[in-house]
Design a protein around this motif. Structure first.
Motif: not given
Length: 716
Positions: A220-227, A229-238, A509-516, A536-539
């Motif tokens: 799942a993290a690899a999917g975010v990273a490929a979509a 280009g955000a490997p750290i964001g993918g890890t945090l999303f997972s 989607v209400r994501m915070t750290i990973s979306l940032t 993102l926090m306010v939203a």
């Protein structure tokens, strides 16, 4: 009152929709005799080999996920170029001859054919519909969702999203990439498939829910990273959205998997598009380009401290818009569950075709009738310095549409509608030419409503790109108003478009750290960290006041027993009555009673009224794991053929020391133990060691606990 408008009333929340009896995955290790035999033969050499194989599998998952993204991107680009090339040529010819109806029929022919194919694929595998993120979130939470990580699901998802995006629907390919990565992560380490039963390899590793779930997290993290280009964001999303269970070793493996996916996709895309193999110019499927002020404009700044106030207001508006989007989509989803899903499957295909028909007509008519001719900026004609390797000025300028406009002007509505969504996002982020406020407002309203209608139809569909595009139009509109009507000349329109995109996506989607982190990595601009995070926090806070995020809403509609991070404090009120069975938290079980159902709530007991067969063979751990993940069903056994005085001793295969709780344990303690350890069931044992009940995942859901608490208050 506000919650009633955008949220749900209590009566609507209590409404019973069709439910399925979902079961749990078992993340806990069953330390029985066969497993202990394996541990006795385990030495350092075997342990190192096992770890090395795990790293190799993680690398392979990342590479395969990147290749899946490459395949989808290549064919979406190919089909989109073919479609827009034919239709644009037709429009240019017909604008003189007056045969625009023919151009519309051509566009309808392309779009309806592609969407029809996407719908047919979802009929083959219904789980392939939607983005797949709610289902993967449930799987990583510990819920066994049938068919969610099968090879057939992957094939239908990949080809389906390819056709639905090429078919002009307001959907993205980024969400399904996360699902595709998760399926690759689940299937690749098994070296076998239910869909391809004849292909079997003797691969003895990773035959448990525990291992499989770790690989799904990585996929799942690899999917975010490929979509993105955000490997750290993918890890945090997972970590943030999916996995309930995490450890330090898994973090490192997931990041390695994400990096593998990003650079595999980057290597091949850069080589195919630019012919420069090994240059790594295109990190993800969605590129935001580089945000940079023009060298000639000395007053320009990406953002200033004064802009933070505007960003907070945009976050509030984004949260309200996101809550409205979620509320409308929930009502649509309920309508579909009651009126579309019970009918023949062809009705779902017809609904998808109707959405495609309306979307195509709206896009065509809006581009032809509602657009304004705007003057091209000088930098658009000469070449813009703000695009380097990743986004060149030709990328933006080539997607400008001049339908019915004289020389050196362009049709702003057609430029947004008559392009792939990624090109439209780049236009809003980087086009120096102005977009009319009326055009932006109309585009936002039309896109908002059509995207809301589309999400939930029977086609594979992502929500990230439509939300980003919708929000970018909102942000660009705010920038235009501040520049033209309030006179704030220092404003950089691209920054406001980016913040608008973040605000709307965060509100949905209400994501915070990973979306940032995903947005920072996509822009390649660390200075945007603070404004994106604040927005993102306010939203999220604004949206949470009214309803849940879109993924949580769809999880709730499916009736999946998802366990949140922690239970509410009030659940410990009135203890221990709330937890006491059988009307309380756990179900009563009488020892010696034969429960034939193989569901979670069945408590297996052994009757000792017979003589044990002396020749009963002992199964090894490898033999027990051989049929994983689909073991034979107890109902398939014909017990009448056996001698009633013969018994099977299952003691060696049972867990001699499972986790247990007493009848007086507080709800919060039960919840934390069950969720943290990833249990499938939790026996309730009294003071003398007798099993008096059993707790499953269904007994710990938010809805079940609230119902028990209301019962408790009514009885006192």
């Amino acid at each position: 009152m506000a919650n009633t408008i955008l949220g749900e009333t209590q009566e609507e929340e209590d409404e019973i929709l069709p439910r399925k009896d979902y079961e749990s995955l078992d993340y806990d290790r069953c330390i029985n005799d066969p497993y202990l035999e394996v541990l006795e033969t385990m030495d350092n050499k075997k342990g190192r080999r096992y770890e090395a194989v795990k790293w190799m599998m993680v690398f392979a998952i990342g590479v395969c996920t990147g290749l899946v993204g490459l395949f989808v991107d290549f064919f979406v680009r190919l089909f989109s170029q073919l479609k827009f090339g034919v239709v644009q040529t037709s429009v240019e010819e017909c604008s003189q001859k007056g045969c625009l109806a023919l151009s519309l029929l051509e566009l309808l022919g392309f779009n309806l054919t592609f969407v029809f194919l996407a719908s047919l694929l979802v009929l083959i595998e219904p789980v392939a519909a939607g983005s797949g993120i709610p289902e993967i979130k449930c799987y990583l939470n510990g819920v066994k969702v049938p068919g969610i990580v099968r090879l057939r699901t992957l094939l239908c998802k990949v080809f389906g999203v390819l056709f639905s995006v090429a078919g002009g629907l307001f959907v993205g390919k980024e969400g399904p990439m996360i699902h595709s990565g998760a399926v690759v992560g689940a299937g690749l380490p098994q070296f076998q498939s239910i869909s391809l039963r004849k292909i079997q390899f003797n691969f003895p590793y990773f035959r448990s829910d525990r291992d499989k779930r770790d690989f799904v997290s990585a996929g799942a993290a690899a999917g975010v990273a490929a979509a993105f280009g955000a490997p750290i964001g993918g890890t945090l999303f997972s970590l943030e959205e999916g996995s309930s269970f995490w450890n330090q070793g898994l973090t490192w493996k997931v990041l390695f998997c994400s990096m593998s996916a990003t650079f595999t996709l980057n290597f091949f895309r850069s080589g195919i598009q630019f012919g420069s193999w090994g240059s790594f110019q295109l990190p993800g499927l969605l590129n935001f380009g580089e945000f940079k002020c023009s060298d000639s404009d000395k007053k320009c700044h990406l953002w200033t401290a004064m802009d933070l106030g505007f960003f907070v207001v945009m976050g509030v508006i984004g949260g309200l818009l996101g809550a409205t989007f979620n509320c409308l989509n929930k009502r649509l989803a309920k309508y579909r569950m009651r009126n579309v899903h019970p009918k023949p499957k062809l009705v779902r295909v017809l609904e998808s075709l109707l959405v495609s028909l309306v979307t195509t007509v709206v896009v065509f008519m809006a581009s032809m009738v509602l657009g304004e001719c705007r003057q091209m900026s000088s930098s658009s004609q000469i070449g813009n310095d703000s695009f380097q390797l990743q986004v060149t000025s030709e990328d933006v300028n080539s997607s400008i549409k001049t339908f019915f406009c004289p020389n050196e002007t362009y049709n702003d509505m057609a430029t947004l509608f008559f392009n792939p969504q990624e090109s439209a996002i780049l236009q809003l982020f980087h086009q120096d030419g102005t977009f009319s406020p009326v055009t932006l407002a109309l585009f936002f309203a039309l896109y908002f409503l059509l995207a809301c209608w589309t999400y939930g139809t029977s086609v594979p569909s992502g929500l990230f790109v439509p939300s980003l595009l919708c929000g970018a139009a909102f942000g660009r509109l705010v920038a235009n108003v501040l520049k033209s009507y309030i006179g704030l000349g220092h404003i950089y329109s691209g920054t406001f478009a980016l913040i608008g995109a973040a605000a709307f996506l965060g509100g949905v989607v209400r994501m915070t750290i990973s979306l940032t982190v995903i947005l920072i990595e996509s822009t390649n601009e660390i200075t945007y960290g603070l404004p994106i995070m604040i927005t993102l926090m306010v939203a999220k806070w604004t949206g949470d006041f009214f309803n849940k995020g879109i993924y949580d809403i769809h999880v709730g509609l499916r009736g999946v027993p998802l366990l949140e991070w922690e239970t509410e404090v009030e659940m410990d009120k009135g203890q221990p009555e709330v937890t006491r069975g059988p009307g309380g938290l756990w179900k009563r079980a009488s020892v010696g009673q034969d429960k034939r159902g193989h569901g979670e709530s069945g408590l297996w007991t052994v009757s000792w009224s017979g003589l044990q067969s002396a020749s009963q063979p002992r199964l090894s751990y490898a033999e027990m794991a051989e049929d994983y993940p689909r073991y034979p069903d107890i109902h398939d056994l014909d017990l009448t053929l056996l001698n009633p005085r013969m018994i099977v001793d299952v003691t060696p295969y049972m867990n001699p020391s499972p986790f247990t709780v007493s009848p007086n344990t507080h709800v919060s303690q039960v919840f934390n133990l069950f969720r943290t350890m990833g249990l499938r069931h939790l026996p309730v044992v009294n003071a003398v060691g007798e099993i008096v009940g059993i707790i499953t995942r269904h007994n710990l859901t938010f809805e079940f606990l609230h119902a028990r608490l209301r019962q408790h208050y009514q009885t006192i």
